[in-house]
Structures are given as structure tokens and as C-alpha cells.
Design a protein around this motif. Sequence first.
Motif, PDB file in Angstrom:
ATOM      1  N   GLU A  99       0.819  -1.214   0.000  1.00  0.00           N
ATOM      2  CA  GLU A  99       0.000   0.000   0.000  1.00  0.00           C
ATOM      3  C   GLU A  99       0.854   1.267   0.000  1.00  0.00           C
ATOM      4  O   GLU A  99       0.349   2.356  -0.284  1.00  0.00           O
ATOM      5  N   ILE A 100       2.138   1.132   0.327  1.00  0.00           N
ATOM      6  CA  ILE A 100       3.041   2.290   0.285  1.00  0.00           C
ATOM      7  C   ILE A 100       3.046   2.919  -1.105  1.00  0.00           C
ATOM      8  O   ILE A 100       3.117   4.147  -1.246  1.00  0.00           O
ATOM      9  N   LEU A 101       2.937   2.093  -2.137  1.00  0.00           N
ATOM     10  CA  LEU A 101       2.994   2.605  -3.503  1.00  0.00           C
ATOM     11  C   LEU A 101       1.813   3.522  -3.820  1.00  0.00           C
ATOM     12  O   LEU A 101       1.933   4.424  -4.653  1.00  0.00           O
ATOM     13  N   LYS A 102       0.671   3.306  -3.173  1.00  0.00           N
ATOM     14  CA  LYS A 102      -0.464   4.213  -3.356  1.00  0.00           C
ATOM     15  C   LYS A 102      -0.116   5.607  -2.836  1.00  0.00           C
ATOM     16  O   LYS A 102      -0.534   6.627  -3.417  1.00  0.00           O
ATOM     17  N   LEU A 103       0.644   5.647  -1.750  1.00  0.00           N
ATOM     18  CA  LEU A 103       1.041   6.932  -1.178  1.00  0.00           C
ATOM     19  C   LEU A 103       2.099   7.610  -2.033  1.00  0.00           C
ATOM     20  O   LEU A 103       2.010   8.807  -2.324  1.00  0.00           O
ATOM     21  N   THR A 104       3.106   6.845  -2.451  1.00  0.00           N
ATOM     22  CA  THR A 104       4.205   7.438  -3.227  1.00  0.00           C
ATOM     23  C   THR A 104       3.758   7.856  -4.627  1.00  0.00           C
ATOM     24  O   THR A 104       4.339   8.777  -5.206  1.00  0.00           O
ATOM     25  N   ASP A 105       2.730   7.201  -5.162  1.00  0.00           N
ATOM     26  CA  ASP A 105       2.193   7.626  -6.457  1.00  0.00           C
ATOM     27  C   ASP A 105       1.665   9.053  -6.379  1.00  0.00           C
ATOM     28  O   ASP A 105       1.815   9.849  -7.324  1.00  0.00           O
ATOM     29  N   GLU A 106       1.044   9.398  -5.238  1.00  0.00           N
ATOM     30  CA  GLU A 106       0.532  10.766  -5.050  1.00  0.00           C
ATOM     31  C   GLU A 106       1.681  11.761  -4.855  1.00  0.00           C
ATOM     32  O   GLU A 106       1.583  12.916  -5.276  1.00  0.00           O
ATOM     33  N   ILE A 107       2.762  11.304  -4.218  1.00  0.00           N
ATOM     34  CA  ILE A 107       3.950  12.162  -4.080  1.00  0.00           C
ATOM     35  C   ILE A 107       4.487  12.526  -5.460  1.00  0.00           C
ATOM     36  O   ILE A 107       4.860  13.677  -5.728  1.00  0.00           O
ATOM     37  N   GLU A 108       4.507  11.545  -6.365  1.00  0.00           N
ATOM     38  CA  GLU A 108       5.015  11.792  -7.718  1.00  0.00           C
ATOM     39  C   GLU A 108       4.116  12.750  -8.492  1.00  0.00           C
ATOM     40  O   GLU A 108       4.575  13.380  -9.456  1.00  0.00           O
ATOM     41  N   LYS A 109       2.868  12.884  -8.069  1.00  0.00           N
ATOM     42  CA  LYS A 109       1.970  13.843  -8.716  1.00  0.00           C
ATOM     43  C   LYS A 109       2.224  15.272  -8.258  1.00  0.00           C
ATOM     44  O   LYS A 109       1.642  16.208  -8.805  1.00  0.00           O
ATOM     45  N   GLY A 110       3.046  15.439  -7.212  1.00  0.00           N
ATOM     46  CA  GLY A 110       3.395  16.787  -6.774  1.00  0.00           C
ATOM     47  C   GLY A 110       2.989  17.139  -5.367  1.00  0.00           C
ATOM     48  O   GLY A 110       3.273  18.252  -4.905  1.00  0.00           O
ATOM     49  N   TYR A 111       2.350  16.220  -4.640  1.00  0.00           N
ATOM     50  CA  TYR A 111       1.969  16.508  -3.258  1.00  0.00           C
ATOM     51  C   TYR A 111       3.192  16.407  -2.348  1.00  0.00           C
ATOM     52  O   TYR A 111       4.098  15.605  -2.581  1.00  0.00           O
ATOM     53  N   ASP A 112       3.199  17.231  -1.306  1.00  0.00           N
ATOM     54  CA  ASP A 112       4.300  17.207  -0.343  1.00  0.00           C
ATOM     55  C   ASP A 112       4.176  16.046   0.641  1.00  0.00           C
ATOM     56  O   ASP A 112       5.165  15.408   0.983  1.00  0.00           O
ATOM     57  N   VAL A 113       2.951  15.809   1.114  1.00  0.00           N
ATOM     58  CA  VAL A 113       2.705  14.749   2.093  1.00  0.00           C
ATOM     59  C   VAL A 113       1.394  14.054   1.743  1.00  0.00           C
ATOM     60  O   VAL A 113       0.405  14.712   1.386  1.00  0.00           O
ATOM     61  N   VAL A 114       1.389  12.734   1.852  1.00  0.00           N
ATOM     62  CA  VAL A 114       0.192  11.946   1.566  1.00  0.00           C
ATOM     63  C   VAL A 114      -0.092  11.060   2.777  1.00  0.00           C
ATOM     64  O   VAL A 114       0.742  10.248   3.178  1.00  0.00           O
ATOM     65  N   PHE A 115      -1.273  11.241   3.371  1.00  0.00           N
ATOM     66  CA  PHE A 115      -1.683  10.446   4.519  1.00  0.00           C
ATOM     67  C   PHE A 115      -2.567   9.290   4.059  1.00  0.00           C
ATOM     68  O   PHE A 115      -3.343   9.424   3.097  1.00  0.00           O
ATOM     69  N   ALA A 116      -2.463   8.179   4.757  1.00  0.00           N
ATOM     70  CA  ALA A 116      -3.371   7.067   4.509  1.00  0.00           C
ATOM     71  C   ALA A 116      -4.692   7.313   5.230  1.00  0.00           C
ATOM     72  O   ALA A 116      -4.737   7.979   6.266  1.00  0.00           O
ATOM     73  N   LYS A 117      -5.771   6.797   4.672  1.00  0.00           N
ATOM     74  CA  LYS A 117      -7.054   6.775   5.374  1.00  0.00           C
ATOM     75  C   LYS A 117      -7.718   5.437   5.087  1.00  0.00           C
ATOM     76  O   LYS A 117      -7.406   4.772   4.093  1.00  0.00           O
ATOM     77  N   TYR A 118      -8.622   5.052   5.977  1.00  0.00           N
ATOM     78  CA  TYR A 118      -9.167   3.699   5.928  1.00  0.00           C
ATOM     79  C   TYR A 118     -10.689   3.720   5.776  1.00  0.00           C
ATOM     80  O   TYR A 118     -11.367   4.555   6.379  1.00  0.00           O
TER      81      TYR A 118
END
Length: 310
Positions: A99-118
Motif C-alpha cells: 500500500e506504500i505505492l499508493k502513497l508514493t504515487d501521489e507524491i510523484e503527482k506533486g503533493y508534499d505529504v500523503v496520509f493514509a485513510k481507511y
Amino acid sequence: MKISICIPVYNGADTIEELIDAIDKDFAGKDFEVVMVNDGSRDKSAEVCIKLAQKYPYIRFVDLRKNSGEHNAVMCALNYCTGDCAAIIDDDLQNPPLEILKLTDEIEKGYDVVFAKYHVKKHSLFRNFGSKVNDIFATWLLEKPKNLYLCSFKAISRPVIDEIIKYKGPFPYVDGLILRVTRNLTSVYVDHKARTAGKSNYNLSRLLQLWLTMFVNFSIKPMRVMMMIGLISMAVAFGSGVYFAVDKILHPSIQAGWTSIVVLILFFGGLQTLFTGLIGEYVGKNYLDQNGTPQWTVKKTYNCGEDKTN
């Protein structure tokens, strides 16, 4: 993009090896590293982590001399990581590493920080309650966006990491530091699994410590609330004094009662004690900060090169 997977380890001897095996499988062929920080565990976590660091060259392991707290351990990991972004994940296997890749994919889009939510959190009722209260306080004290859920499972870009690790105080709160640096934040849904081994280290004491850190280190709003309560109390006391004086003049036969006086003394005495304690927290933590209290102390490092200062 190189991913640094940062894992604060505390009494995770039963789960950390399985977590690393899953990371090794899921990230095969990718550019990544693992930074594990043993936060003074009381079990055999250090021994397990040392064996893993010897087995996998991509693991950087930092063994701390004593328990410093989860956020201190995360700060230590961020100081040692070298990736273009860092993904912070707990050692309890409740967050699948893939699931880390879901977060890092958003980082590559230009976000500074990406939080998980459930969609559904598999934590205990007490922990869910504590997280909800923490979210309310963070919205008030730190001006967190209301639609953003602060989660320990998150990814942080390199520029934000570089800003966060400039903080050298002994009482870090990672989400508070993030909100100081940026508002370019988002969150994505990830899977959350029930705990299958070990037990949660989340208790009332740690929750209160987290709240005090948030209150004292990252906001002066509690002091302003204290001032407003003091002003309101003075106004009520003045109005009550005028009322009782006039009432006594108009009705001289009324006998003054001692019960109300005792209650008022106890109430305002308790209020003053509470406020004094809160002021003491501000002064005490400022003293410890100025006194150079370290965020962590390193016992030994593995695959880390030179030791970092903190």
C-alpha cells in the motif's frame, strides 16, 4: 524515485521479520531502502533487527539506548533516510507494505505529504476513540484541514523531510511539524488489517503525552483559552458581588451562607491549580529544550555510515 521505508520498532520482535519479508517481496526490482529504528524495545526486537540488517544490505538499522517515543523514533529515521521520499509504516503488520505505492504515487503527482485513510479501521475501540479526539484537537490547535485525517502511515517528500529534521527540540510531533511546513497535503484510501501478533502499545499515558506535546509545543491557543476563562470568571465574580451586595441591602435579614463560599473557593482553587500546571508544562518543556535534551541517543548503527547528530 528512491523510497525510504521508515519503521519505528517497539516490542515488534514477533512481527518485524514478517514485515521485512513482505517488503522484500513487494519491492523487488524497485529503488528503495528500509530504515528501522529500535526505540528501546523490551523484547528481542534489537536482535531480530540486527540479523535482518546483516541479511539485507538495503536495511539501515539504528538501535537507540532508551525508549524516546514513537515520534522521536520517526524523527531519527527521517534523519538517517536518503530517499526522494519517506514512507512511515508501523511494525505491527496492520498496513500491507504494498500500500506504500499508493502513497508514493501521489507524491510523484506533486503533493508534499500523503496520509493514509481507511474505509474500516481495525484498531481497538479505545484507539479509535483516541484518534478521533486527537483529530479534533489537531483541527483546533494546528489548523488542520477538517477533511484531512492524520495517520501514522504516510509518505513525505524530500523537501519537506529536509525542513522537518531542522527541528531539534526534545518533544517532536511529526504531524505538527508537517503542518508548519506545508498545506500541500492529500490522503488516499488503503487497506487496513487486524493485528495478528503482539499487542498494541497505545495506552492512555501515551495519548496524554501526545496531547500535551501538541498543546505545549505547537500552539499557544490553550494559554489564550486560560486567559478568556480568567476574564469570564472575573466578570462573573464581579457581577455576583454586586448582586449579593444589593440583595443584602434590600433584605438585611438574609443570613450569609458558608456553603457557597466553600464551593467557590474549591472551584477557583482547582481552576488556578490547573492553569498553574499548564503554565508549568510550557515553562518545563521550554527549559528542557533550552537545556539541550536530545531527541534520541544512539547505541549502535548498522549499514548507516557515520552516526547522525540530533
